[in-house]
Scaffold this motif. Structure first.
Motif, PDB file in Angstrom:
ATOM      1  N   MET A  82     -48.882  11.842 -73.730  1.00 50.55           N
ATOM      2  CA  MET A  82     -49.742  10.930 -72.981  1.00 50.55           C
ATOM      3  C   MET A  82     -49.727   9.528 -73.603  1.00 50.55           C
ATOM      4  SD  MET A  82     -53.499   9.800 -72.759  1.00 50.55           S
ATOM      5  CE  MET A  82     -53.693  10.218 -74.407  1.00 50.55           C
ATOM      6  N   ILE A  83     -49.788   9.470 -74.938  1.00 51.24           N
ATOM      7  CA  ILE A  83     -49.768   8.177 -75.630  1.00 51.24           C
ATOM      8  C   ILE A  83     -48.446   7.469 -75.369  1.00 51.24           C
ATOM      9  CG2 ILE A  83     -49.805   7.054 -77.883  1.00 51.24           C
ATOM     10  CD1 ILE A  83     -51.628   9.390 -78.815  1.00 51.24           C
ATOM     11  N   ALA A  84     -47.340   8.203 -75.480  1.00 57.26           N
ATOM     12  CA  ALA A  84     -46.021   7.611 -75.239  1.00 57.26           C
ATOM     13  C   ALA A  84     -45.899   7.130 -73.798  1.00 57.26           C
ATOM     14  CB  ALA A  84     -44.922   8.617 -75.559  1.00 57.26           C
ATOM     15  N   ASN A  85     -46.362   7.926 -72.854  1.00 59.77           N
ATOM     16  CA  ASN A  85     -46.283   7.551 -71.443  1.00 59.77           C
ATOM     17  C   ASN A  85     -47.160   6.339 -71.148  1.00 59.77           C
ATOM     18  OD1 ASN A  85     -45.537   7.684 -68.784  1.00 59.77           O
ATOM     19  ND2 ASN A  85     -46.939   9.335 -68.272  1.00 59.77           N
ATOM     20  N   ALA A  86     -48.347   6.291 -71.726  1.00 60.87           N
ATOM     21  CA  ALA A  86     -49.255   5.170 -71.491  1.00 60.87           C
ATOM     22  C   ALA A  86     -48.709   3.872 -72.077  1.00 60.87           C
ATOM     23  CB  ALA A  86     -50.621   5.474 -72.084  1.00 60.87           C
ATOM     24  N   SER A  87     -47.910   3.963 -73.116  1.00 59.27           N
ATOM     25  CA  SER A  87     -47.375   2.749 -73.743  1.00 59.27           C
ATOM     26  C   SER A  87     -46.192   2.160 -72.979  1.00 59.27           C
ATOM     27  CB  SER A  87     -46.961   3.036 -75.185  1.00 59.27           C
ATOM     28  OG  SER A  87     -45.854   3.902 -75.206  1.00 59.27           O
ATOM     29  N   LEU A  88     -45.658   2.861 -71.993  1.00 58.84           N
ATOM     30  CA  LEU A  88     -44.496   2.353 -71.253  1.00 58.84           C
ATOM     31  C   LEU A  88     -44.800   1.044 -70.515  1.00 58.84           C
ATOM     32  CD1 LEU A  88     -42.939   5.633 -69.868  1.00 58.84           C
ATOM     33  CD2 LEU A  88     -42.070   4.164 -71.692  1.00 58.84           C
ATOM     34  N   ASP A  89     -46.012   0.915 -69.964  1.00 60.79           N
ATOM     35  CA  ASP A  89     -46.376  -0.329 -69.277  1.00 60.79           C
ATOM     36  C   ASP A  89     -46.422  -1.501 -70.246  1.00 60.79           C
ATOM     37  OD1 ASP A  89     -46.570   0.922 -66.814  1.00 60.79           O
ATOM     38  OD2 ASP A  89     -48.704   1.378 -67.073  1.00 60.79           O
ATOM     39  N   SER A 105     -44.220  -2.832 -83.370  1.00 63.11           N
ATOM     40  CA  SER A 105     -45.322  -2.046 -82.817  1.00 63.11           C
ATOM     41  C   SER A 105     -45.837  -2.731 -81.556  1.00 63.11           C
ATOM     42  CB  SER A 105     -46.441  -1.878 -83.839  1.00 63.11           C
ATOM     43  OG  SER A 105     -46.999  -3.110 -84.164  1.00 63.11           O
ATOM     44  N   VAL A 106     -45.821  -1.990 -80.469  1.00 63.57           N
ATOM     45  CA  VAL A 106     -46.213  -2.556 -79.183  1.00 63.57           C
ATOM     46  C   VAL A 106     -47.553  -2.031 -78.691  1.00 63.57           C
ATOM     47  CG1 VAL A 106     -43.871  -3.040 -78.405  1.00 63.57           C
ATOM     48  CG2 VAL A 106     -44.860  -0.814 -77.948  1.00 63.57           C
ATOM     49  N   ASP A 107     -48.004  -0.905 -79.235  1.00 62.72           N
ATOM     50  CA  ASP A 107     -49.248  -0.314 -78.755  1.00 62.72           C
ATOM     51  C   ASP A 107     -49.853   0.522 -79.881  1.00 62.72           C
ATOM     52  OD1 ASP A 107     -51.263   0.236 -76.982  1.00 62.72           O
ATOM     53  OD2 ASP A 107     -50.118   1.639 -75.754  1.00 62.72           O
ATOM     54  N   LYS A 108     -51.156   0.789 -79.766  1.00 61.85           N
ATOM     55  CA  LYS A 108     -51.850   1.583 -80.786  1.00 61.85           C
ATOM     56  C   LYS A 108     -52.908   2.436 -80.100  1.00 61.85           C
ATOM     57  CE  LYS A 108     -53.822   1.082 -85.362  1.00 61.85           C
ATOM     58  NZ  LYS A 108     -53.007   2.066 -86.018  1.00 61.85           N
ATOM     59  N   PHE A 109     -53.003   3.697 -80.502  1.00 59.77           N
ATOM     60  CA  PHE A 109     -54.015   4.615 -79.998  1.00 59.77           C
ATOM     61  C   PHE A 109     -54.537   5.401 -81.191  1.00 59.77           C
ATOM     62  CE2 PHE A 109     -55.428   8.747 -78.438  1.00 59.77           C
ATOM     63  CZ  PHE A 109     -56.278   8.373 -77.414  1.00 59.77           C
ATOM     64  N   ASN A 110     -55.806   5.227 -81.539  1.00 65.18           N
ATOM     65  CA  ASN A 110     -56.397   5.798 -82.752  1.00 65.18           C
ATOM     66  C   ASN A 110     -55.508   5.463 -83.935  1.00 65.18           C
ATOM     67  OD1 ASN A 110     -58.616   6.741 -81.394  1.00 65.18           O
ATOM     68  ND2 ASN A 110     -57.881   8.834 -81.240  1.00 65.18           N
ATOM     69  N   GLU A 111     -55.008   6.477 -84.658  1.00 62.54           N
ATOM     70  CA  GLU A 111     -54.160   6.181 -85.810  1.00 62.54           C
ATOM     71  C   GLU A 111     -52.686   6.084 -85.446  1.00 62.54           C
ATOM     72  OE1 GLU A 111     -54.257  10.678 -85.716  1.00 62.54           O
ATOM     73  OE2 GLU A 111     -55.748   9.129 -85.475  1.00 62.54           O
ATOM     74  N   TRP A 112     -52.320   6.334 -84.193  1.00 61.03           N
ATOM     75  CA  TRP A 112     -50.921   6.311 -83.772  1.00 61.03           C
ATOM     76  C   TRP A 112     -50.503   4.902 -83.369  1.00 61.03           C
ATOM     77  CZ3 TRP A 112     -48.165  10.294 -84.989  1.00 61.03           C
ATOM     78  CH2 TRP A 112     -48.758  11.548 -85.085  1.00 61.03           C
ATOM     79  N   LEU A 127     -41.121   5.484 -80.791  1.00 62.39           N
ATOM     80  CA  LEU A 127     -41.483   6.218 -81.995  1.00 62.39           C
ATOM     81  C   LEU A 127     -42.984   6.088 -82.205  1.00 62.39           C
ATOM     82  CD1 LEU A 127     -40.317   7.820 -84.450  1.00 62.39           C
ATOM     83  CD2 LEU A 127     -40.436   5.659 -85.687  1.00 62.39           C
ATOM     84  N   LEU A 128     -43.681   7.217 -82.232  1.00 60.02           N
ATOM     85  CA  LEU A 128     -45.105   7.239 -82.564  1.00 60.02           C
ATOM     86  C   LEU A 128     -45.213   7.577 -84.034  1.00 60.02           C
ATOM     87  CD1 LEU A 128     -45.141   7.690 -79.415  1.00 60.02           C
ATOM     88  CD2 LEU A 128     -47.292   8.834 -79.814  1.00 60.02           C
ATOM     89  N   HIS A 129     -45.936   6.746 -84.782  1.00 60.04           N
ATOM     90  CA  HIS A 129     -46.051   6.939 -86.220  1.00 60.04           C
ATOM     91  C   HIS A 129     -47.432   6.509 -86.680  1.00 60.04           C
ATOM     92  CE1 HIS A 129     -45.304   2.553 -86.761  1.00 60.04           C
ATOM     93  NE2 HIS A 129     -44.548   2.732 -85.699  1.00 60.04           N
ATOM     94  N   GLU A 130     -47.785   6.948 -87.896  1.00 51.09           N
ATOM     95  CA  GLU A 130     -49.115   6.667 -88.429  1.00 51.09           C
ATOM     96  C   GLU A 130     -49.100   5.551 -89.466  1.00 51.09           C
ATOM     97  OE1 GLU A 130     -51.190  10.947 -88.457  1.00 51.09           O
ATOM     98  OE2 GLU A 130     -49.213  10.830 -89.407  1.00 51.09           O
TER      99      GLU A 130
END
Length: 180
Positions: A82-89, A105-112, A127-130
């Motif tokens: 969901m996080i990866a899909n939401a960051s596509l826009d 880094s183009v987007d952030k969700f909580n610690e991701w 790439l989702l990373h912390e």
């Protein structure tokens, strides 16, 4: 600490995904959402809080081997997708403004944090990373791109189809272990 890689076609069709658990220990196993809630609610809804916070319930139950790589499973896999899909826009907006291939880094969700790499053919590597590791992530994206180009040059691979090559998979895993 985990890293989640997604390779997407220009039409945002998933071509490859990988979850890599690095040897670096996570700083905290407590959910950031649970700190603001009463104790009765955190025990009753522990799975939901774990999934929403992005923490892996599998890694809290038992720690994987250092540097082990495994494809994600369980409920947190859906949150990561969901996080990866939401960051596509957001990635599409950044692509219009910036012509660079590595978008940091183009987007952030909580610690991701979501980092992106766009190829000249408009393929997206997410790439989702912390943790922040710009140079390591940049070199990882460049190595994955080189492996991707070699795979596309294979006459037995059809473009825009999922990558199921065990050689590609093992080399991406080795690159993740080295760079991330």
């Amino acid at each position: 600490m985990s890293h989640h890689l997604f390779l997407l076609s220009p039409t945002d069709t998933p071509l490859y995904s990988l979850t890599h658990y690095s040897s670096k220990p996570t700083q905290s196993t407590a959910s950031p959402l649970s700190s603001n809630l009463p104790s009765w609610s955190t025990s009753a809804f522990a799975g939901t809080l774990t999934a929403l916070s992005g923490a892996s319930s599998a890694t809290q139950a038992h720690h994987p081997q250092a540097g082990a790589v495994r494809l994600g499973g369980g409920q947190d896999r859906h949150v990561i997708q969901m996080i990866a899909n939401a960051s596509l826009d957001v990635i599409e907006e950044v692509m219009r403004r910036d012509s660079a291939m590595y978008l940091k880094s183009v987007d952030k969700f909580n610690e991701w944090t979501v980092s992106a790499f766009i190829t000249p053919g408009n393929f997206k590597f997410l790439l989702l990373h912390e943790a922040k590791n710009d140079e390591g992530i940049r070199s990882f994206f460049n190595e994955v791109w080189e492996l991707y180009v070699k795979t596309m040059l294979n006459p037995f691979h059809t473009m825009h189809t999922p990558i199921r090559s065990p050689v590609f998979d093992s080399r991406v895993r080795a690159s993740a272990k080295k760079c991330l």
